[in-house]
Design a protein around this motif. Structure first.
Motif, mmCIF file in Angstrom:
data_model
loop_
_atom_site.group_PDB
_atom_site.id
_atom_site.type_symbol
_atom_site.label_atom_id
_atom_site.label_comp_id
_atom_site.label_asym_id
_atom_site.label_seq_id
_atom_site.Cartn_x
_atom_site.Cartn_y
_atom_site.Cartn_z
ATOM 1 N N ASN A 1 95.560 8.580 26.290
ATOM 2 C CA ASN A 1 95.316 7.897 27.553
ATOM 3 C C ASN A 1 95.018 8.966 28.606
ATOM 4 O OD1 ASN A 1 95.083 5.936 29.442
ATOM 5 N ND2 ASN A 1 97.255 5.471 29.596
ATOM 6 N N PRO A 2 93.979 9.758 28.405
ATOM 7 C CA PRO A 2 93.780 10.968 29.205
ATOM 8 C C PRO A 2 93.408 10.696 30.655
ATOM 9 C CG PRO A 2 91.913 10.604 27.769
ATOM 10 C CD PRO A 2 92.935 9.584 27.396
ATOM 11 N N GLU A 3 92.809 9.557 30.947
ATOM 12 C CA GLU A 3 92.359 9.318 32.317
ATOM 13 C C GLU A 3 93.497 8.870 33.216
ATOM 14 O OE1 GLU A 3 89.287 6.306 33.430
ATOM 15 O OE2 GLU A 3 88.035 8.079 33.490
ATOM 16 N N GLN A 4 94.683 8.592 32.617
ATOM 17 C CA GLN A 4 95.864 8.202 33.376
ATOM 18 C C GLN A 4 95.583 7.008 34.292
ATOM 19 O OE1 GLN A 4 99.276 9.707 33.332
ATOM 20 N NE2 GLN A 4 98.239 9.931 31.379
ATOM 21 N N TRP A 5 95.026 5.930 33.700
ATOM 22 C CA TRP A 5 94.836 4.709 34.489
ATOM 23 C C TRP A 5 96.209 4.095 34.725
ATOM 24 C CZ3 TRP A 5 91.599 2.812 29.913
ATOM 25 C CH2 TRP A 5 90.341 3.357 29.954
ATOM 26 N N THR A 6 96.834 4.312 35.828
ATOM 27 C CA THR A 6 98.172 3.768 36.087
ATOM 28 C C THR A 6 98.912 3.640 34.753
ATOM 29 O OG1 THR A 6 97.316 1.484 36.073
ATOM 30 C CG2 THR A 6 97.450 2.625 38.179
ATOM 31 N N ASP A 7 99.083 2.405 34.267
ATOM 32 C CA ASP A 7 99.604 2.168 32.914
ATOM 33 C C ASP A 7 98.609 1.272 32.187
ATOM 34 O OD1 ASP A 7 101.889 3.689 32.962
ATOM 35 O OD2 ASP A 7 103.079 2.112 33.906
ATOM 36 N N TYR A 8 98.932 0.939 30.946
ATOM 37 C CA TYR A 8 97.972 0.205 30.113
ATOM 38 C C TYR A 8 98.759 -0.801 29.269
ATOM 39 C CZ TYR A 8 93.714 -0.238 27.241
ATOM 40 O OH TYR A 8 92.596 -0.677 26.615
ATOM 41 N N PHE A 9 98.225 -2.005 29.126
ATOM 42 C CA PHE A 9 98.881 -3.008 28.296
ATOM 43 C C PHE A 9 98.322 -2.969 26.883
ATOM 44 C CE2 PHE A 9 100.231 -5.025 32.264
ATOM 45 C CZ PHE A 9 101.519 -5.403 31.926
ATOM 46 N N LEU A 10 99.224 -2.791 25.927
ATOM 47 C CA LEU A 10 98.871 -2.923 24.520
ATOM 48 C C LEU A 10 99.100 -4.371 24.112
ATOM 49 C CD1 LEU A 10 100.892 0.176 23.285
ATOM 50 C CD2 LEU A 10 98.548 0.137 24.143
ATOM 51 N N SER A 11 98.377 -4.830 23.129
ATOM 52 C CA SER A 11 98.506 -6.218 22.693
ATOM 53 C C SER A 11 98.860 -6.259 21.214
ATOM 54 C CB SER A 11 97.197 -6.972 22.932
ATOM 55 O OG SER A 11 97.309 -8.303 22.508
ATOM 56 N N CYS A 12 99.931 -6.979 20.902
ATOM 57 C CA CYS A 12 100.390 -7.076 19.515
ATOM 58 C C CYS A 12 100.664 -8.546 19.196
ATOM 59 C CB CYS A 12 101.652 -6.239 19.325
ATOM 60 S SG CYS A 12 102.091 -5.989 17.597
ATOM 61 N N ARG A 13 100.043 -9.057 18.171
ATOM 62 C CA ARG A 13 100.124 -10.482 17.847
ATOM 63 C C ARG A 13 101.362 -10.791 17.008
ATOM 64 N NH1 ARG A 13 97.460 -15.327 17.146
ATOM 65 N NH2 ARG A 13 97.452 -16.197 15.047
ATOM 66 N N MET A 14 102.052 -11.881 17.381
ATOM 67 C CA MET A 14 103.175 -12.362 16.585
ATOM 68 C C MET A 14 102.893 -13.781 16.120
ATOM 69 S SD MET A 14 106.225 -13.202 19.344
ATOM 70 C CE MET A 14 106.522 -11.511 19.751
ATOM 71 N N VAL A 15 103.382 -14.106 14.917
ATOM 72 C CA VAL A 15 103.147 -15.416 14.309
ATOM 73 C C VAL A 15 104.421 -15.883 13.615
ATOM 74 C CG1 VAL A 15 100.672 -15.055 13.938
ATOM 75 C CG2 VAL A 15 102.306 -14.328 12.186
ATOM 76 N N LEU A 16 104.405 -17.136 13.194
ATOM 77 C CA LEU A 16 105.499 -17.654 12.374
ATOM 78 C C LEU A 16 105.192 -17.408 10.902
ATOM 79 C CD1 LEU A 16 106.361 -21.085 14.048
ATOM 80 C CD2 LEU A 16 107.803 -19.064 13.959
ATOM 81 N N LYS A 17 106.151 -16.830 10.204
ATOM 82 C CA LYS A 17 106.021 -16.633 8.763
ATOM 83 C C LYS A 17 107.225 -17.280 8.103
ATOM 84 C CE LYS A 17 103.451 -12.264 9.034
ATOM 85 N NZ LYS A 17 103.438 -10.815 8.675
ATOM 86 N N LYS A 18 106.956 -18.379 7.402
ATOM 87 C CA LYS A 18 108.023 -19.159 6.764
ATOM 88 C C LYS A 18 109.077 -19.591 7.784
ATOM 89 C CE LYS A 18 107.394 -17.017 2.212
ATOM 90 N NZ LYS A 18 108.031 -16.291 1.096
ATOM 91 N N GLY A 19 108.589 -19.966 8.972
ATOM 92 C CA GLY A 19 109.476 -20.474 10.006
ATOM 93 C C GLY A 19 110.135 -19.418 10.858
ATOM 94 N N VAL A 20 109.858 -18.136 10.596
ATOM 95 C CA VAL A 20 110.504 -17.049 11.338
ATOM 96 C C VAL A 20 109.426 -16.233 12.051
ATOM 97 C CG1 VAL A 20 111.945 -14.986 11.165
ATOM 98 C CG2 VAL A 20 112.376 -16.952 9.664
ATOM 99 N N ALA A 21 109.654 -15.919 13.334
ATOM 100 C CA ALA A 21 108.689 -15.131 14.100
ATOM 101 C C ALA A 21 108.624 -13.704 13.567
ATOM 102 C CB ALA A 21 109.081 -15.121 15.572
ATOM 103 N N ASP A 22 107.407 -13.186 13.415
ATOM 104 C CA ASP A 22 107.224 -11.837 12.892
ATOM 105 C C ASP A 22 105.911 -11.293 13.437
ATOM 106 O OD1 ASP A 22 107.622 -9.512 11.546
ATOM 107 O OD2 ASP A 22 107.524 -10.374 9.529
ATOM 108 N N TRP A 23 105.766 -9.965 13.371
ATOM 109 C CA TRP A 23 104.491 -9.370 13.762
ATOM 110 C C TRP A 23 103.433 -9.691 12.718
ATOM 111 C CZ3 TRP A 23 104.896 -8.371 18.541
ATOM 112 C CH2 TRP A 23 106.037 -7.769 19.089
#
Length: 968
Positions: free
Chosen positions: A276-298
């Motif tokens: 993140n060399p340009e140092q844009w304040t901060d940055y939001f990463l995005s990570c998807r979560m889903v239900l797997k056999k009824g349990v939330a998981d990445w």
């Protein structure tokens, strides 16, 4: 209030930008070939049929801040796979690629149909993606306010420009320390990679909040920056679209069964200084979560990568247990709320115009050195009024037996609300009281004083309304019945002129109580003579004959076995052959039932079928004993029988309309569903009666809608992507609706086309030859005797068909003529009498607000004065928003919903020489043609003939798509 001008939430360059440096990375060609071989082996396919599995790769790359765009692995010449403002280190990227290879090609796949890939094969693939194989290329670009143009006058842009210009603008809005204010709340925006498409996405942080009953709910404002071209406009438009993103806020929240969510992580990686060399304040990463056999998981084993990159160690279950703490934790984590999640979020969707106006004014101030906002002027037009296409029957206030209710005395609270509304009306009247030309100051002041006196007199007369007397109620009730009899007669005449003398409504029911309500709906809309209100037996004593020359028959059957799940195992997704077999079995069952009932069916037949909606079929909930269990379920949407039932009736030449057995507002739901069934049968309230400039008023005008029905590999019966072009035709002088598609030699009635398209419609794949065949079909249809040389308006939606008919693309569309040749090699052909009107909506059109210093709704046509043949159509305020004030603030009233009327872009793509000075008239016809269709009073997204063409997709064999995530 009618505003003379609107401002788009969009900007254009007004001065030259300094040179901009960026770096691009291409995916190694050798690696593509090796990974394609692995994919072919894993999926047991030929190499030429294997595609690169990019879904999991793109999700992993969204965890790398510093990237401004993730493109295709095989981009066009001069474009790149990855874009960044600086040369990013290669080793971390190699780590992501290694994760991707391991995730996609395991040694023991969980899917038994796939073949395992050995560690040696994976290692060989990774050798083609080593750090030395990843080569960043430096580029420098310069942007001036003067753009070169294509021959049709449209600004000439490269694919990289659609990425870099939004990035440059977004960088200005995310400078450290830069804050905005909305209704007293401070906002600061941070970058993230957009969830789809090119451009930039900015999220405000810290979240805004709203407390109700002791529970606090959190939300942010999102800005989506995208670049858009307009035909014939010599500069690009940078749209800045504001929206609301709601965050899960209540402890022990649940993901819905229908879809997952995205966790937005505000954090610096250990190797973030390099990545993140340009140092844009901060940055939001995005990570998807889903239900797997009824349990939330990445999703996609992202937990492995999160740990490997030292981003996050907390699990989705821990985040859902206390999502509000995660918002303020270290790192900040927000889980996007989606409809269907529990408990329900109390902040409503949409950013009201008041807040949009305030925010965009500040954005314009930040960008004022190099960018300027874009304004559009209202266009005044005078065209012959089109005939009403809406069945204007007032729906029951309470029930069919009590269509209107006696007014109670107005409470103090109700009176206060009405008084506030009346005061706003007075304020509007005063704002309109402006000095007229040639009016003296004394006359103006006198007129203002008279208005003030009138308003004061009205205010003195305001008082709570008393209870309605019985006598007044009887008068109003009789007036209601009289108006209803008139509307019923109008509908019967429309049915008679549209489909003929005989109509049969064939009702299939699950719930006996709902059956009675549906019978009452028929009686309410058509006015059945000699039928005792509320009596099932008397309503079914058919047929009914009316003075308009129409005879109506009502048949009733119980749904029974037709409503059962398709004969497919819920344990795993079926093969295309298994799916086709189950669908055909149900179609055969429908055919048998229709054959046994032929003797009671007369004239045009509409099937009105009660069936549970798709959410009912999406999951199978079972435990080991085969009993229902809320905590264990299987995703099995393929069991939904709706498509099979619809096609079963279509096989027998019958159109169908479905209604779900939900008790809420069932009487109103039944009316809308019944009227939509009539729409499927081809009923129109009246011909449009449109006229064209320089065309004899008595000459019929053809209104034609071109639509491309898309069948993806997931939704087609044979699991192969196909498209079917359909063209629907209406006449300005008759109620007839006809249609044609590849596989037919001539036009046929609309309802017949619905029933025949699935069997006889010829589908095309997405290759070059098939696209050429689609264009040939369009060309041949326009040259048929019904259209050739006759006054014709052809409507089409850009997003729907421009990939197949490239002449409709921004850089190609030309008044010189229509081209059906390959892109960039136009061969223009003249079509006497034809006008082509291209529409565009959704993400490719701007948000807007009125330019009078206040916010508000404005219906009409607007135009950027820099463009002569592109107009913007604004519909009226939605009926669902009738009680919402125009000056609503999301900060002040977060719980109130907001639906902003969307701009629809109208491009006069092709016209006749006589039309050159009358382009506004053509745009006005398209605008007015959006207003109302049989069962829908509000403005449509597209003109009604194109709406009818779009509805034909319901009769092409598709299974329900998997739910996709979308922002609020």
């Amino acid at each position: 209030m009618v505003y003379p001008k609107i401002r788009l939430c969009a900007f254009r360059l007004k001065s030259d930008l300094p040179p901009q440096e960026f770096f691009g990375l291409k995916f190694p060609d050798d690696a593509k070939q090796q990974i394609r071989r692995l994919t072919a082996k894993r999926d047991n396919k030929a190499i030429e049929q294997a595609s690169l599995p990019v879904k999991s790769l793109n999700r992993a790359l969204r965890l790398a801040p510093g990237l401004i765009y993730i493109g295709k692995l095989s981009p066009k010449p001069g474009e790149f796979w990855l874009y960044s403002p600086h040369q990013l280190p290669k080793k971390p990227l190699s780590a992501i690629l290694s994760y991707w290879i391991d995730t996609e090609f395991p040694e023991e796949p969980s899917n038994k149909r796939k073949v395992g890939i050995t560690a040696q094969e994976r290692q060989l693939a990774m050798s083609y993606l080593s750090a030395e194989k990843l080569v960043w290329e430096r580029r420098e670009v310069s942007y001036t306010k003067q753009f070169t143009t294509y021959p049709n006058g449209t600004a000439k842009l490269s694919g990289s420009d659609f990425i870099l210009l939004p990035h440059i603008l977004a960088k200005e809005l995310t400078k450290p320390g830069l804050k905005f204010e909305v209704d007293g709340e401070k906002l600061q925006f941070y970058r993230t990679i957009p969830s789809s498409g090119q451009g930039a996405e900015l999220i405000s942080w810290q979240p805004l909040n709203y407390t109700e009953d002791g529970q606090t709910y959190y939300y942010s404002i999102v800005l989506t920056v995208r670049m858009v071209q307009e035909p014939d406009l010599h500069y690009p438009r940078l749209d800045v679209k504001p929206s609301i993103r709601r965050w899960l806020s209540v402890n022990d929240s649940k993901l819905s069964k229908n879809h997952g969510s995205n966790a937005c992580i505000r954090a610096q990686l250990n190797w973030g200084q390099a990545l993140n060399p340009e140092q844009w304040t901060d940055y939001f990463l995005s990570c998807r979560m889903v239900l797997k056999k009824g349990v939330a998981d990445w999703d996609e084993n992202l937990a492995i990568l999160l740990k490997k990159l030292d981003i996050l160690s907390v699990t989705p279950q821990q985040l859902l247990a206390n999502p509000s703490d995660a918002l303020s934790g270290n790192p900040n984590i927000g889980i996007a709320y989606k409809e269907g999640m529990k408990p329900k979020h109390k902040v409503a969707k949409g950013l009201p115009t008041t807040n949009t106006h305030e925010l965009l004014r500040q954005i314009a101030d930040v960008l004022k050195d190099c960018w300027q906002p874009i304004d559009c002027q209202r266009e005044k037009y005078q065209t012959d009024k089109q005939s009403s296409q809406f069945f204007d029957l007032k729906k029951p206030k309470k029930s069919f037996d009590e269509p209107i209710i006696r007014k109670k005395a107005e409470s103090e609270k109700q009176f206060a609300v009405r008084k506030k509304r009346l005061l706003r009306k007075h304020e509007t009247e005063l704002n309109k009281c402006t000095k007229k030309k040639r009016e003296s100051e004394s006359d103006y002041q006198l007129r203002c004083q008279e208005l003030l006196k009138k308003q004061e007199s009205e205010r003195l007369s305001w008082k709570p309304e008393p209870e309605e007397t019985q006598a007044d109620f009887k008068v109003r009730l009789e007036q209601f019945y009289q108006e209803r009899r008139g509307e019923q007669a109008t509908l019967r005449r429309a049915i008679r002129s549209s489909i003929g003398e005989h109509l049969t409504i064939w009702i299939w029911y699950i719930n006996e109580e709902n059956l009675v309500e549906r019978l009452k709906a028929i009686q309410y809309c058509l006015g059945l003579p000699n039928a005792e209100p509320g009596s099932r037996d008397t309503i079914l004593s058919c047929p009914y004959s009316f003075p308009e020359g129409l005879t109506v028959t009502i048949c009733v059957d119980e749904v029974a076995g037709l409503a059962q799940r398709l004969d497919l195992s819920p344990e795993f997704k079926p093969k295309s052959t298994e799916r086709e077999k189950a669908i055909n079995k149900r179609r055969g069952e429908v055919a048998d039932l229709v054959q046994h009932s032929q003797s009671k069916l007369r004239g045009k037949v509409g099937v009105w079928f009660e069936l549970y909606d798709k959410k009912h079929w999406k999951f199978v909930e079972r435990n080991n004993e085969g009993k229902e269990n809320e905590t264990k379920y299987k995703l099995a949407p393929w069991g939904d029988p709706k498509r099979a039932i619809r096609l079963g009736f279509a096989d027998q030449g019958l159109v169908s309309q479905f209604i779900t057995p939900k008790p809420k507002s069932y009487c109103q739901k039944a009316i809308c569903s019944l009227i939509d069934l009539l729409r499927s049968l081809g009923v129109r309230m009246a011909p449009s009666d449109i006229t064209l400039p320089h065309v004899d008023p008595d000459t019929p005008i053809n209104e034609v809608g071109l639509w491309l029905v898309n069948r993806t590999s997931e939704t087609s019966a044979d699991a192969k992507p196909k498209t079917i072009p359909v063209i629907v035709k209406m006449s300005s002088r008759t109620a007839e609706i006809t249609a044609i598609f590849p596989g037919l030699e001539s036009w046929i009635p609309y309802d017949e086309a619905l029933t025949r398209i699935n069997k006889e419609g010829k589908g095309f794949t997405n290759d070059v030859k098939s696209k050429a065949k689609i264009r040939t079909f369009i060309q041949q249809t326009l040259n048929k005797k019904e259209l050739r040389g006759k006054p014709t308006l052809l409507y089409c939606l850009a997003q729907n068909i421009r990939q197949q008919w490239t002449w409709l693309q921004d850089r190609q569309i030309s008044v010189e003529g229509l081209s059906f040749a390959e892109r960039d090699q136009p061969v223009f052909e003249k079509f006497p009498g034809l006008r082509v009107i291209r529409l565009r909506s959704g993400d490719e059109t701007s948000e807007w607000f009125g330019m009078d210093g206040k916010s508000g709704f404005i219906t009409g046509l607007f135009r950027n004065l820099d463009n002569d043949r592109v107009f913007f159509s604004l519909g009226n305020k939605s009926s669902t928003m009738s009680s919402i004030p125009n000056n609503l603030s999301r900060i002040e009233q977060p719980e109130k919903p907001w639906v902003h009327p969307s701009l629809v872009e109208i491009t006069i793509g092709y016209y006749q020489d006589d039309d050159k000075d009358n382009l506004l008239d053509l745009a006005a016809i398209a605008h007015e043609s959006r207003h109302g269709v049989l069962q829908y009073e509000d403005f449509l997204e597209v003109p009604r003939v194109l709406h009818y063409a779009k509805q034909m997709a319901d009769y092409v064999l598709m299974l329900d798509d998997d739910y996709e995530l979308s922002d609020d």
